[in-house]
Design a protein around this motif. Structure first.
Motif, PDB file in Angstrom:
ATOM      1  N   ALA A  29      -4.324   1.209   1.895  1.00 34.60           N
ATOM      2  CA  ALA A  29      -4.433   0.260   3.000  1.00 34.60           C
ATOM      3  C   ALA A  29      -5.342  -0.907   2.617  1.00 34.60           C
ATOM      4  CB  ALA A  29      -4.968   0.953   4.251  1.00 34.60           C
ATOM      5  N   ASP A  30      -4.816  -2.098   2.791  1.00 32.76           N
ATOM      6  CA  ASP A  30      -5.551  -3.344   2.546  1.00 32.76           C
ATOM      7  C   ASP A  30      -5.566  -4.114   3.860  1.00 32.76           C
ATOM      8  OD1 ASP A  30      -6.702  -5.609   1.513  1.00 32.76           O
ATOM      9  OD2 ASP A  30      -5.009  -6.178   0.248  1.00 32.76           O
ATOM     10  N   PRO A  31      -6.386  -3.658   4.830  1.00 32.62           N
ATOM     11  CA  PRO A  31      -6.331  -4.226   6.176  1.00 32.62           C
ATOM     12  C   PRO A  31      -6.952  -5.615   6.233  1.00 32.62           C
ATOM     13  CG  PRO A  31      -8.172  -2.722   6.013  1.00 32.62           C
ATOM     14  CD  PRO A  31      -7.425  -2.623   4.705  1.00 32.62           C
ATOM     15  N   PRO A  32      -6.753  -6.342   7.332  1.00 28.83           N
ATOM     16  CA  PRO A  32      -7.456  -7.618   7.503  1.00 28.83           C
ATOM     17  C   PRO A  32      -8.958  -7.425   7.326  1.00 28.83           C
ATOM     18  CG  PRO A  32      -5.805  -7.321   9.225  1.00 28.83           C
ATOM     19  CD  PRO A  32      -5.878  -6.024   8.477  1.00 28.83           C
ATOM     20  N   TYR A  33      -9.591  -8.375   6.646  1.00 31.46           N
ATOM     21  CA  TYR A  33     -11.019  -8.239   6.354  1.00 31.46           C
ATOM     22  C   TYR A  33     -11.911  -8.778   7.474  1.00 31.46           C
ATOM     23  CZ  TYR A  33     -10.094  -7.048   1.414  1.00 31.46           C
ATOM     24  OH  TYR A  33      -9.702  -6.430   0.255  1.00 31.46           O
TER      25      TYR A  33
ATOM     26  N   ILE B   2      -6.142   9.007   1.170  1.00 31.87           N
ATOM     27  CA  ILE B   2      -6.030   7.625   1.629  1.00 31.87           C
ATOM     28  C   ILE B   2      -7.032   6.751   0.891  1.00 31.87           C
ATOM     29  CG2 ILE B   2      -7.594   8.096   3.586  1.00 31.87           C
ATOM     30  CD1 ILE B   2      -6.063   5.923   5.162  1.00 31.87           C
ATOM     31  N   TRP B   3      -6.589   5.563   0.516  1.00 31.60           N
ATOM     32  CA  TRP B   3      -7.438   4.537  -0.077  1.00 31.60           C
ATOM     33  C   TRP B   3      -7.491   3.354   0.885  1.00 31.60           C
ATOM     34  CZ3 TRP B   3      -9.360   4.723  -5.287  1.00 31.60           C
ATOM     35  CH2 TRP B   3      -8.898   5.804  -6.050  1.00 31.60           C
ATOM     36  N   VAL B   4      -8.691   2.823   1.099  1.00 35.44           N
ATOM     37  CA  VAL B   4      -8.851   1.605   1.898  1.00 35.44           C
ATOM     38  C   VAL B   4      -9.716   0.640   1.105  1.00 35.44           C
ATOM     39  CG1 VAL B   4      -9.500   0.612   4.110  1.00 35.44           C
ATOM     40  CG2 VAL B   4      -8.794   3.011   4.001  1.00 35.44           C
ATOM     41  N   ILE B   5      -9.259  -0.588   0.976  1.00 33.97           N
ATOM     42  CA  ILE B   5     -10.007  -1.611   0.256  1.00 33.97           C
ATOM     43  C   ILE B   5     -10.528  -2.650   1.226  1.00 33.97           C
ATOM     44  CG2 ILE B   5      -7.954  -3.024  -0.227  1.00 33.97           C
ATOM     45  CD1 ILE B   5      -9.234  -3.677  -2.971  1.00 33.97           C
ATOM     46  N   GLY B   6     -11.721  -3.167   0.938  1.00 34.57           N
ATOM     47  CA  GLY B   6     -12.296  -4.197   1.791  1.00 34.57           C
ATOM     48  C   GLY B   6     -13.466  -4.887   1.117  1.00 34.57           C
ATOM     49  N   SER B   7     -14.025  -5.845   1.813  1.00 33.63           N
ATOM     50  CA  SER B   7     -15.196  -6.571   1.330  1.00 33.63           C
ATOM     51  C   SER B   7     -16.383  -6.227   2.216  1.00 33.63           C
ATOM     52  CB  SER B   7     -14.929  -8.079   1.369  1.00 33.63           C
ATOM     53  OG  SER B   7     -14.837  -8.515   2.724  1.00 33.63           O
TER      54      SER B   7
ATOM     55  N   ILE C 112     -12.577   2.757  -0.627  1.00 34.79           N
ATOM     56  CA  ILE C 112     -12.965   4.108  -0.209  1.00 34.79           C
ATOM     57  C   ILE C 112     -11.762   5.022  -0.428  1.00 34.79           C
ATOM     58  CG2 ILE C 112     -13.640   5.573   1.727  1.00 34.79           C
ATOM     59  CD1 ILE C 112     -15.067   3.155   2.917  1.00 34.79           C
ATOM     60  N   TRP C 113     -12.000   6.136  -1.106  1.00 31.79           N
ATOM     61  CA  TRP C 113     -10.955   7.141  -1.327  1.00 31.79           C
ATOM     62  C   TRP C 113     -11.351   8.386  -0.555  1.00 31.79           C
ATOM     63  CZ3 TRP C 113     -10.553  10.931  -5.921  1.00 31.79           C
ATOM     64  CH2 TRP C 113      -9.326  11.621  -5.872  1.00 31.79           C
TER      65      TRP C 113
END
Length: 384
Positions: free
Chosen positions: A53-57, A110-115, A161-162
């Motif tokens: 998941a690469d959600p809105p930052y 689940i993987w989530v990427i963010g800043s 985050i994994w």
């Protein structure tokens, strides 16, 4: 072009697939057009192996940004990245993560990427929903955007985050041995160095502008997918964007499901994925360690005739010997037991790996009986 599923068609398809005797899984390897939460709620429960998941930052940009030469920075100012408040963003995060939890298999991750703008809020919500964080991965960029105003450190990384579905989840995939071998036999660390997406990989529209403002590099997704999936697994991306997840998944022999509401992004992703050629089976074989291999007991060697009752086994230096019995045990000097127990007994030790200690004569040299397990495993693999 990759298949595109309108949300209404998805709901009808999944309902049809749920009938007794019907299992077409027509939503696999498609891009679902619609809101991510609604689309996730329409998918079958426990149906995907991994989520990226690469959600809105929620960048909270305070206006336009210019370089020192006064040229305009092409920043993320799209409506989909705008939220009225942190509370609104948190509610959105909770909604899509809850929907992801329902479709994720108990053995999935689940993987989530963010800043720094959003990843701490996302991480807190993950923990509030009882996901279990396995690692945080730092993606360190080789070519980050400069800090033009000179009022902060240069922002040179993003965080992934994994997590597994719960603290007790045991069956999630982690290809430790393959990652270590690919990293010159050194454990893969949690800081990864990759350039941001640029050059020929960056998708652009007919006007020459970026097709998507936050397109992720394929190398990043390749490591994520190779680390935590097996060939044939289903990879879900609820914020599909330019389709990097789908393109890499297809190339690496995995299935994908993308969810995206913007038609321009869907068009770009669909054409991109259609041009991808999957790798062959030989190239996609994942290296595994001893722990992942099929268990083969010593009696299987006896039953298959690779080791015969009455055959003499010795250690590599022929100091000790034992006779194989029909029941799969070995005997020496009035003692009998498993290959491990007897190996330890004859050496006066507390423990012994009988597979590497005991050897058999193959007519030319002594070989460890462990070699014969490879024969059994090879036969099992051919039968699959």
């Amino acid at each position: 072009m990759a298949s595109v599923f309108p949300l209404a068609d998805l709901k009808a398809s999944v309902k049809s697939d749920s009938r007794p005797g019907s299992k077409t899984d027509s939503w696999i390897d498609t891009i679902i057009k619609g809101d991510c939460v609604s689309a996730l709620e329409a998918l079958p429960s426990h149906s995907v192996d991994i989520i990226f998941a690469d959600p809105p930052y929620n960048l909270q940009l305070g206006g336009t940004l210019h370089r020192p030469d006064q040229s305009l920075v092409d920043a993320v100012d799209d409506d989909w990245d705008q939220f009225a408040s942190f509370e609104a963003y948190d509610a959105f995060t909770r909604a899509w993560l809850l929907a992801c939890r329902r479709v994720l298999k108990p053995t999935g991750s689940i993987w989530v990427i963010g800043s720094y703008h959003n990843i701490f809020r996302v991480g807190a919500t993950l923990q509030d929903l009882n996901f279990w964080i396995l690692n945080d991965i730092i993606w360190r960029k080789t070519n980050p955007m400069p800090n033009f105003k000179g009022r902060r450190f240069q922002n040179a990384h993003e965080t992934m985050i994994w997590a597994s579905p719960s603290a007790k989840a045991k069956g999630y995939t982690f290809n430790y041995d393959a990652l270590k071998a690919a990293n010159d036999d050194v454990q893969m660390r949690s800081d990864w160095l990759f350039p941001i997406c640029n050059g020929s990989e960056r998708l652009k529209g007919e006007d020459g502008k970026k097709a998507h403002p936050t397109q992720k590099p394929e190398a990043l997704l390749a490591r994520v997918i190779m680390a935590s999936t097996k060939p044939g697994d289903i990879v879900l991306d609820p914020f599909f964007g330019s389709g990097t997840t789908g393109a890499v998944a297809k190339r690496l022999g995995r299935h994908f499901v993308g969810i995206e509401r913007e038609q321009d992004y869907i068009d770009a992703a669909s054409a991109r994925i259609a041009a991808v050629e999957p790798l062959g089976k030989a190239e996609l074989t994942v290296m595994t360690g001893k722990k992942a291999e099929v268990r083969v007991a010593f009696n299987v060697l006896v039953e298959s005739g690779l080791i015969k009752p009455g055959q003499v086994l010795t250690d590599a230096r022929r100091r000790y010997s034992a006779i194989v019995r029909a029941d799969g045990t070995v005997a020496s000097g009035g003692e009998a037991g498993s290959i491990h127990r007897l190996g330890a007994k004859v050496q006066g030790l507390d423990a012994c790996n009988g597979w590497t200690f005991w050897h058999f004569e193959d007519g030319q040299s002594l070989r460890p009986i462990d070699d014969l397990r490879s024969v059994i495993r090879s036969d099992l693999a051919k039968a699959e």
